[in-house]
Design a protein around this motif. Structure first.
Motif, PDB file in Angstrom:
ATOM      1  N   ARG A  39       0.842  -1.199   0.000  1.00 20.37           N
ATOM      2  CA  ARG A  39       0.000   0.000   0.000  1.00 20.37           C
ATOM      3  C   ARG A  39       0.882   1.256   0.000  1.00 20.37           C
ATOM      4  NH1 ARG A  39      -5.255   0.302   1.629  1.00 20.37           N
ATOM      5  NH2 ARG A  39      -5.059  -1.816   2.393  1.00 20.37           N
ATOM      6  N   TYR A  40       0.435   2.266  -0.734  1.00 19.15           N
ATOM      7  CA  TYR A  40       1.138   3.554  -0.770  1.00 19.15           C
ATOM      8  C   TYR A  40       0.086   4.647  -0.764  1.00 19.15           C
ATOM      9  CZ  TYR A  40       4.003   7.413  -2.479  1.00 19.15           C
ATOM     10  OH  TYR A  40       4.646   8.609  -2.614  1.00 19.15           O
ATOM     11  N   ARG A  41       0.302   5.666   0.051  1.00 13.69           N
ATOM     12  CA  ARG A  41      -0.625   6.798   0.127  1.00 13.69           C
ATOM     13  C   ARG A  41       0.148   8.110   0.042  1.00 13.69           C
ATOM     14  NH1 ARG A  41      -4.196   4.881   5.274  1.00 13.69           N
ATOM     15  NH2 ARG A  41      -5.405   3.331   4.157  1.00 13.69           N
ATOM     16  N   THR A  42      -0.482   9.073  -0.617  1.00 15.98           N
ATOM     17  CA  THR A  42       0.090  10.412  -0.681  1.00 15.98           C
ATOM     18  C   THR A  42      -1.032  11.427  -0.874  1.00 15.98           C
ATOM     19  OG1 THR A  42       1.834  11.757  -1.704  1.00 15.98           O
ATOM     20  CG2 THR A  42       0.527  10.397  -3.187  1.00 15.98           C
TER      21      THR A  42
ATOM     22  N   ARG B 231       0.609   0.926 -18.397  1.00 16.11           N
ATOM     23  CA  ARG B 231      -0.712   0.764 -18.977  1.00 16.11           C
ATOM     24  C   ARG B 231      -1.780   1.105 -17.953  1.00 16.11           C
ATOM     25  NH1 ARG B 231      -4.285  -3.978 -21.420  1.00 16.11           N
ATOM     26  NH2 ARG B 231      -4.333  -4.870 -19.355  1.00 16.11           N
ATOM     27  N   ILE B 232      -2.814   1.774 -18.424  1.00 12.68           N
ATOM     28  CA  ILE B 232      -4.003   2.010 -17.609  1.00 12.68           C
ATOM     29  C   ILE B 232      -5.007   0.946 -18.039  1.00 12.68           C
ATOM     30  CG2 ILE B 232      -5.854   3.613 -17.037  1.00 12.68           C
ATOM     31  CD1 ILE B 232      -3.826   5.868 -17.842  1.00 12.68           C
ATOM     32  N   VAL B 233      -5.281   0.007 -17.152  1.00 16.45           N
ATOM     33  CA  VAL B 233      -6.187  -1.089 -17.474  1.00 16.45           C
ATOM     34  C   VAL B 233      -7.624  -0.586 -17.475  1.00 16.45           C
ATOM     35  CG1 VAL B 233      -6.991  -3.385 -16.766  1.00 16.45           C
ATOM     36  CG2 VAL B 233      -4.569  -2.767 -16.514  1.00 16.45           C
ATOM     37  N   GLU B 234      -7.949   0.168 -16.453  1.00 13.61           N
ATOM     38  CA  GLU B 234      -9.278   0.796 -16.389  1.00 13.61           C
ATOM     39  C   GLU B 234      -9.204   1.997 -15.468  1.00 13.61           C
ATOM     40  OE1 GLU B 234     -12.028  -1.164 -13.003  1.00 13.61           O
ATOM     41  OE2 GLU B 234     -11.543  -2.555 -14.621  1.00 13.61           O
ATOM     42  N   THR B 235     -10.084   2.938 -15.713  1.00 10.39           N
ATOM     43  CA  THR B 235     -10.198   4.099 -14.832  1.00 10.39           C
ATOM     44  C   THR B 235     -11.616   4.645 -14.924  1.00 10.39           C
ATOM     45  OG1 THR B 235      -9.142   6.163 -14.149  1.00 10.39           O
ATOM     46  CG2 THR B 235      -9.429   5.835 -16.503  1.00 10.39           C
TER      47      THR B 235
ATOM     48  N   GLU C   6      -1.633  -2.928  -3.929  1.00  4.62           N
ATOM     49  CA  GLU C   6      -1.392  -4.128  -4.731  1.00  4.62           C
ATOM     50  C   GLU C   6      -2.262  -5.251  -4.188  1.00  4.62           C
ATOM     51  OE1 GLU C   6       2.024  -7.277  -6.107  1.00  4.62           O
ATOM     52  OE2 GLU C   6       2.453  -5.878  -4.497  1.00  4.62           O
ATOM     53  N   LYS C   7      -3.084  -5.821  -5.060  1.00  7.82           N
ATOM     54  CA  LYS C   7      -3.940  -6.954  -4.713  1.00  7.82           C
ATOM     55  C   LYS C   7      -3.882  -7.956  -5.856  1.00  7.82           C
ATOM     56  CE  LYS C   7      -7.393  -4.687  -1.840  1.00  7.82           C
ATOM     57  NZ  LYS C   7      -8.802  -4.374  -1.658  1.00  7.82           N
ATOM     58  N   SER C   8      -3.564  -9.171  -5.530  1.00  5.72           N
ATOM     59  CA  SER C   8      -3.539 -10.250  -6.532  1.00  5.72           C
ATOM     60  C   SER C   8      -2.696  -9.870  -7.751  1.00  5.72           C
ATOM     61  CB  SER C   8      -4.959 -10.608  -6.964  1.00  5.72           C
ATOM     62  OG  SER C   8      -5.747 -10.942  -5.855  1.00  5.72           O
ATOM     63  N   GLY C   9      -1.562  -9.216  -7.509  1.00  2.35           N
ATOM     64  CA  GLY C   9      -0.663  -8.859  -8.595  1.00  2.35           C
ATOM     65  C   GLY C   9      -1.069  -7.653  -9.416  1.00  2.35           C
ATOM     66  N   ARG C  10      -2.166  -7.008  -9.059  1.00  5.32           N
ATOM     67  CA  ARG C  10      -2.627  -5.814  -9.783  1.00  5.32           C
ATOM     68  C   ARG C  10      -2.490  -4.602  -8.875  1.00  5.32           C
ATOM     69  NH1 ARG C  10      -7.585  -7.079 -13.664  1.00  5.32           N
ATOM     70  NH2 ARG C  10      -6.197  -6.187 -15.176  1.00  5.32           N
ATOM     71  N   ILE C  11      -2.289  -3.443  -9.490  1.00  5.69           N
ATOM     72  CA  ILE C  11      -2.181  -2.204  -8.728  1.00  5.69           C
ATOM     73  C   ILE C  11      -3.454  -1.406  -8.954  1.00  5.69           C
ATOM     74  CG2 ILE C  11      -0.895  -0.081  -8.382  1.00  5.69           C
ATOM     75  CD1 ILE C  11       1.593  -1.680  -9.362  1.00  5.69           C
ATOM     76  N   ARG C  12      -4.175  -1.214  -7.887  1.00  2.00           N
ATOM     77  CA  ARG C  12      -5.424  -0.445  -7.926  1.00  2.00           C
ATOM     78  C   ARG C  12      -5.151   0.928  -7.312  1.00  2.00           C
ATOM     79  NH1 ARG C  12      -9.612  -3.962  -8.981  1.00  2.00           N
ATOM     80  NH2 ARG C  12      -9.042  -6.145  -8.782  1.00  2.00           N
ATOM     81  N   PHE C  13      -5.830   1.933  -7.833  1.00  2.00           N
ATOM     82  CA  PHE C  13      -5.695   3.264  -7.237  1.00  2.00           C
ATOM     83  C   PHE C  13      -7.069   3.829  -6.927  1.00  2.00           C
ATOM     84  CE2 PHE C  13      -6.190   4.512 -11.698  1.00  2.00           C
ATOM     85  CZ  PHE C  13      -7.007   5.630 -11.608  1.00  2.00           C
TER      86      PHE C  13
ATOM     87  N   GLY D  28      -9.204   3.057 -10.332  1.00  2.00           N
ATOM     88  CA  GLY D  28      -8.796   2.326 -11.516  1.00  2.00           C
ATOM     89  C   GLY D  28      -7.750   1.285 -11.217  1.00  2.00           C
ATOM     90  N   ILE D  29      -7.260   0.693 -12.292  1.00  2.00           N
ATOM     91  CA  ILE D  29      -6.223  -0.340 -12.227  1.00  2.00           C
ATOM     92  C   ILE D  29      -5.143   0.064 -13.224  1.00  2.00           C
ATOM     93  CG2 ILE D  29      -5.662  -2.768 -12.598  1.00  2.00           C
ATOM     94  CD1 ILE D  29      -8.658  -3.362 -12.015  1.00  2.00           C
TER      95      ILE D  29
END
Length: 104
Positions: free
Chosen positions: A10-13, A57-61, A79-86, A98-99
């Motif tokens: 996890r990262y927050r800013t 790559r932006i997978v979805e937003t 990071e969840k299940s190898g994907r980065i969600r924001f 998005g992802i």
């Protein structure tokens, strides 16, 4: 304003786009909104800071609500299940989510 924290997956800013930012006069003159592309630029910067990766790559937003110039929002990458969600939130209101995928 950069108050960031990270822990494992996890990262927050915080982010705040000043009213003087050069892209704002052209993005709805008289009633400026922070453009989505500028929010995604902050996602890319956070990914680089957190993981040392570029945004590949932006997978979805999805943009749910506008961010106004001068408002403070929180950007979180998880990071969840190898994907980065924001998620980008202003207080408890979800503004965008998005992802994304990163690359070295």
């Amino acid at each position: 304003m950069d108050q960031s924290s990270q822990s494992g997956h996890r990262y927050r800013t915080e982010l705040c786009i000043p009213p003087e930012h050069p892209c704002l006069p052209g993005h709805f003159p008289g009633q400026p909104l922070v453009p989505g592309v500028l929010l995604l630029e902050h996602v890319a910067t956070a990914l680089r800071t957190w993981r040392g990766q570029r945004l590949a790559r932006i997978v979805e937003t999805k943009f749910m609500a506008p961010l106004l110039p001068g408002e403070v929002a929180e950007l979180e990458l998880v990071e969840k299940s190898g994907r980065i969600r924001f998620e980008i939130l202003r207080e408890s209101q979800l503004l965008a989510r998005g992802i994304v995928e990163g690359a070295a």
